[in-house]
Design a protein around this motif. Structure first.
Motif, short mmCIF file in Angstrom:
data_model
loop_
_atom_site.label_atom_id
_atom_site.label_comp_id
_atom_site.label_asym_id
_atom_site.label_seq_id
_atom_site.Cartn_x
_atom_site.Cartn_y
_atom_site.Cartn_z
N GLY A 17 -1.38 5.53 1.59
CA GLY A 17 -0.01 5.73 2.08
C GLY A 17 0.05 5.55 3.54
O GLY A 17 -0.88 5.76 4.19
N ILE A 18 1.30 5.71 3.85
CA ILE A 18 1.41 5.42 5.42
C ILE A 18 2.53 6.59 6.15
O ILE A 18 3.56 7.00 5.21
CB ILE A 18 1.96 4.21 5.95
N TYR A 57 8.13 2.13 1.88
CA TYR A 57 7.05 1.74 2.39
C TYR A 57 5.69 2.48 1.80
O TYR A 57 5.83 3.68 1.70
CB TYR A 57 6.79 1.90 4.13
N GLY A 58 4.62 1.61 1.65
CA GLY A 58 3.50 2.22 1.06
C GLY A 58 2.14 1.29 1.05
O GLY A 58 2.31 0.26 1.69
N THR A 59 1.14 1.58 0.37
CA THR A 59 -0.06 0.67 0.55
C THR A 59 -0.53 0.83 -1.06
O THR A 59 -0.10 1.50 -1.91
CB THR A 59 -0.98 1.54 1.08
N SER A 60 -1.36 -0.47 -1.19
CA SER A 60 -1.91 -0.57 -2.53
C SER A 60 -3.14 -1.03 -2.58
O SER A 60 -3.44 -2.19 -1.60
CB SER A 60 -1.08 -1.57 -3.42
N PRO A 61 -4.04 -0.23 -2.88
CA PRO A 61 -5.55 -0.91 -2.71
C PRO A 61 -6.03 -2.00 -3.56
O PRO A 61 -6.66 -2.65 -2.92
CB PRO A 61 -6.45 0.48 -3.07
N ASP A 116 -0.51 -3.46 2.97
CA ASP A 116 1.01 -2.38 3.00
C ASP A 116 2.24 -3.25 2.50
O ASP A 116 2.18 -4.26 2.81
CB ASP A 116 0.97 -2.48 4.48
N PHE A 117 3.16 -2.48 2.03
CA PHE A 117 4.19 -3.16 1.55
C PHE A 117 5.51 -2.43 1.82
O PHE A 117 5.56 -1.36 2.11
CB PHE A 117 4.28 -3.38 0.23
#
Length: 282
Positions: free
Chosen positions: A93-94, A53-57, A66-67
């Motif tokens: 990130g998360i 799981y993560g983030t992309s700006p 969030d993906f």
């Protein structure tokens, strides 16, 4: 015996020069910008289901996402940040909480346009927990919060011109966000990295700038015990500013700090102190 002794150095040389097995690097996925996913700049988190799981700006005129990514390369967008009210630009990130949900921040947006703290479920339901105002609670968080042993989440805001960096606490039980500490230039500026809780119970982090030489600090803080600063950076050696996060490799990082010719000892300080957090220079 003499022949064996003469051959031993040659044998050792041959062993030492045997090439290591070639390493293979394979892209799990290449971001295309579709579904507001692209330009990730964080460390992914593995969920309870084994997926990443993560983030992309994705700064290409979008607000980020969030993906979820399977180890086989299947990308699923959990949440698209399409409303400024819920935040924009999730760079950091998360963090997986003990409740099974993920916690993260956006660097902008929210009701005050200074960023948000949010919770997102594995199914993609997002809840904004706090909108930073740019006042005493800070602005522009650039890292995900860390869940402490007490069940609360602790994080930092980077700050900007006129808004100093801060350390905050989010309480899931009450839903409140409290500012634990507000930085000044003498103790640190621009706190971009997340906090970690070490075995001594303190929360550790780094500031990119500030300190006695304006080259950054390493600090530790606890709302129960007095806070202390670790050795500061004075520009000697090959590296001038701390750009790494104080993670579980903190001890190794200080060993590297030693190898570059700077002092690396930890200062343990007092075992008890005032309940109000303060930072002390060495």
């Amino acid at each position: 015996m003499k022949l064996l002794l003469r051959l031993s150095p040659l044998a050792l040389l041959l062993i030492a020069t045997i090439p290591s097995r070639a390493q293979t690097v394979r892209d799990v996925i290449s971001f295309t910008g579709q579904n507001q996913s692209g330009d990730p700049a964080m460390i992914p988190t593995q969920g309870r289901d084994g997926q990443l799981y993560g983030t992309s700006p994705n700064p290409r005129d979008t607000d980020g996402s969030d993906f979820r990514l399977s180890l086989g390369g299947e990308l699923t967008v959990l949440y698209e940040f399409g409303s400024s009210a819920n935040g924009v630009q999730p760079y950091a990130g998360i963090t997986l909480g003990t409740d099974g949900n993920f916690y993260g921040t956006t660097s902008g947006g929210g009701s005050g346009q200074y960023g948000t703290l949010y919770k997102v479920t594995p199914r993609g339901v997002l809840t904004t927990l706090h909108s930073f105002s740019g006042q005493s609670d800070g602005s522009s968080p650039a890292s995900a919060p860390t869940e402490g042993a007490d069940g609360n989440f602790y994080g930092t805001t980077a700050g900007n011109a006129g808004n100093p960096a801060t350390i905050y606490k989010y309480s899931p039980s009450s839903g409140s966000v409290t500012t634990i500490y507000q930085f000044d230039a003498s103790h640190g500026e621009e706190v971009n990295s997340p906090l970690i809780q070490a075995s001594d119970g303190y929360l550790y982090g780094v500031a990119v700038h500030g300190g006695a030489s304006s080259l950054g600090t390493v600090f530790k803080i606890s709302h129960i015990r007095t806070d202390h600063l670790l050795p500061q950076f004075h520009g000697q050696g090959k590296r001038r500013e701390p750009v790494w996060s104080a993670d579980r490799g903190l001890r190794r990082a200080f060993l590297r700090h030693d190898q570059l010719g700077r002092p690396a000892q930890l200062w343990h300080g007092f075992q008890n102190g005032p309940r109000r957090p303060r930072l002390h220079l060495l």
